[in-house]
Design an enzyme around this catalytic site. Structure first.
Site, PDB file in Angstrom:
ATOM      1  N   CYS A 140      77.600  60.317  35.220  1.00 25.80           N
ATOM      2  CA  CYS A 140      76.617  60.419  34.135  1.00 25.80           C
ATOM      3  C   CYS A 140      76.607  59.158  33.275  1.00 25.80           C
ATOM      4  CB  CYS A 140      76.891  61.652  33.280  1.00 25.80           C
ATOM      5  SG  CYS A 140      78.618  61.839  32.763  1.00 25.80           S
ATOM      6  N   HIS A 220      77.955  62.696  25.860  1.00 24.08           N
ATOM      7  CA  HIS A 220      78.613  61.421  25.569  1.00 24.08           C
ATOM      8  C   HIS A 220      77.704  60.621  24.642  1.00 24.08           C
ATOM      9  CE1 HIS A 220      81.128  62.352  29.038  1.00 24.08           C
ATOM     10  NE2 HIS A 220      80.080  62.332  29.828  1.00 24.08           N
TER      11      HIS A 220
END
Length: 337
Positions: A140, A220
């Site tokens: 990711c 994140h």
């Protein structure tokens, strides 16, 4: 129409299975796992064909009233390609099976580049994946790095990039197991693994990353400092970012001030699980000082690789040779504007 198997029906696997089911040029041939709890039972509810990875798993599934179509071997035999979404190290063992059975396969970013010798990011290297036997969809964080830096590189703006990543501690559904509380854990090595991982897709990138694990699970967050190749304006940088359909420019002054508010927006948009397939980049936070560019964005660790995986399926199977056509098709199917 290609038959695609999903091995591992967890956080990524269930999303990949749903995404495959939305395409008109591929078909989900089945999902395979060892679990028999609520997770695989939701796959039953969606009328997916269920396969068991082991005889013991088959017995447990049948005890829960799940109809088992067969074992992993049978699922592979009826498929044209396998997307392996199993946890780390399990996929490495499965690769031996895939190679023995001579079936194309896609791994996730937790595996090493050397396992497939090709790492994939749709807007960067789709063409080099055409008709390969295997590829690895990068993680990711690495996906977000490649999406953003590739746009700047194509615009002739990127000299080098230095990024700091605030990494979620674990996936939301299992935060009761391995999460961290009241602490932050820096990765010991600089660069952290994401920078070198991005270079496995584009060796010409001059990128260094550092990372810190933080006590939250939603996403994140990245902060980037980019050395520009030439003097430019904020407008030119934003224009470059807009060339990617998978970067969503957001504004702090519209109330999108945190990862949870961004998540809420995507829930309100009706995305399944509130998934954000795009990089959410703050355009009003972006600054240029001399020949340096500063920006920040949020990455949905559970969703960003899903469209990349669908594009990787098309590339490996050769059902679409044009990257833009595949990306557009995937975007439409997943509701990416």
């Amino acid at each position: 129409m290609k038959n695609i198997a999903v091995i591992g029906y967890g956080v990524i696997g269930k999303r990949v299975a749903d995404a495959i089911s939305k395409q008109d040029d591929m078909k989900l041939s089945g999902v395979c796992d060892i679990i028999s709890d609520w997770r695989i039972q939701n796959a039953v509810r969606k009328e997916y064909d269920i396969y068991a990875a082991t005889p013991e798993a088959a017995d447990n599934m049948k005890a829960e009233g799940i109809t088992v179509k067969g074992n992993m071997q049978l699922l592979i035999e009826k498929s044209d390609l396998v997307v392996d979404c199993t946890p780390k190290k399990i996929a490495e063992q499965n690769v031996i099976i895939y190679k023995t059975q001579n079936i194309k396969f896609i791994l996730q970013g937790g595996e090493k580049h050397e396992t497939t010798n090709h790492s994939f990011s749709a807007e960067n290297n789709y063409q080099s994946a055409l008709n390969l036997e295997a590829t690895r969809v990068v993680s990711c964080n690495t996906t977000s790095i490649l999406r953003t830096l590739t746009t700047l590189k194509k615009a002739g703006l990127l000299e080098y990039a230095r990024g700091t990543l605030l990494r979620r501690a674990t996936d939301p559904w299992e935060s009761h197991l391995g999460g961290i509380m009241n602490t932050m854990v820096p990765e010991r090595e600089i660069p952290s693994h994401q920078g070198p991982d991005a270079k496995s897709v584009d060796p010409d990138l001059d990128v260094i990353t550092s990372a810190v694990k933080v006590p939250e699970t939603l996403s994140h967050m990245h902060y980037w400092n980019v050395k520009l190749k030439k003097n430019t304006t904020k407008e030119e940088v934003l224009k470059a970012f807009k060339t990617s359909s998978r970067i969503k420019l957001i504004r702090y002054d519209q109330g999108l001030v945190s990862n949870n508010t961004i998540k809420e927006m995507f829930l309100d948009m009706g995305r399944p699980w509130g998934d954000m397939y795009e990089v959410a980049l703050w355009e009003d936070m972006l600054k240029i000082v001399g020949d340096e560019l500063f920006y920040a964005y949020v990455v949905d660790n559970q969703a960003i690789v899903i469209p990349e995986t669908i594009d990787a399926i098309r590339a490996l199977t050769g059902i679409e040779t044009d990257a833009l056509k595949s990306i557009t098709k995937t975007n439409i199917s997943l509701g990416i504007n």
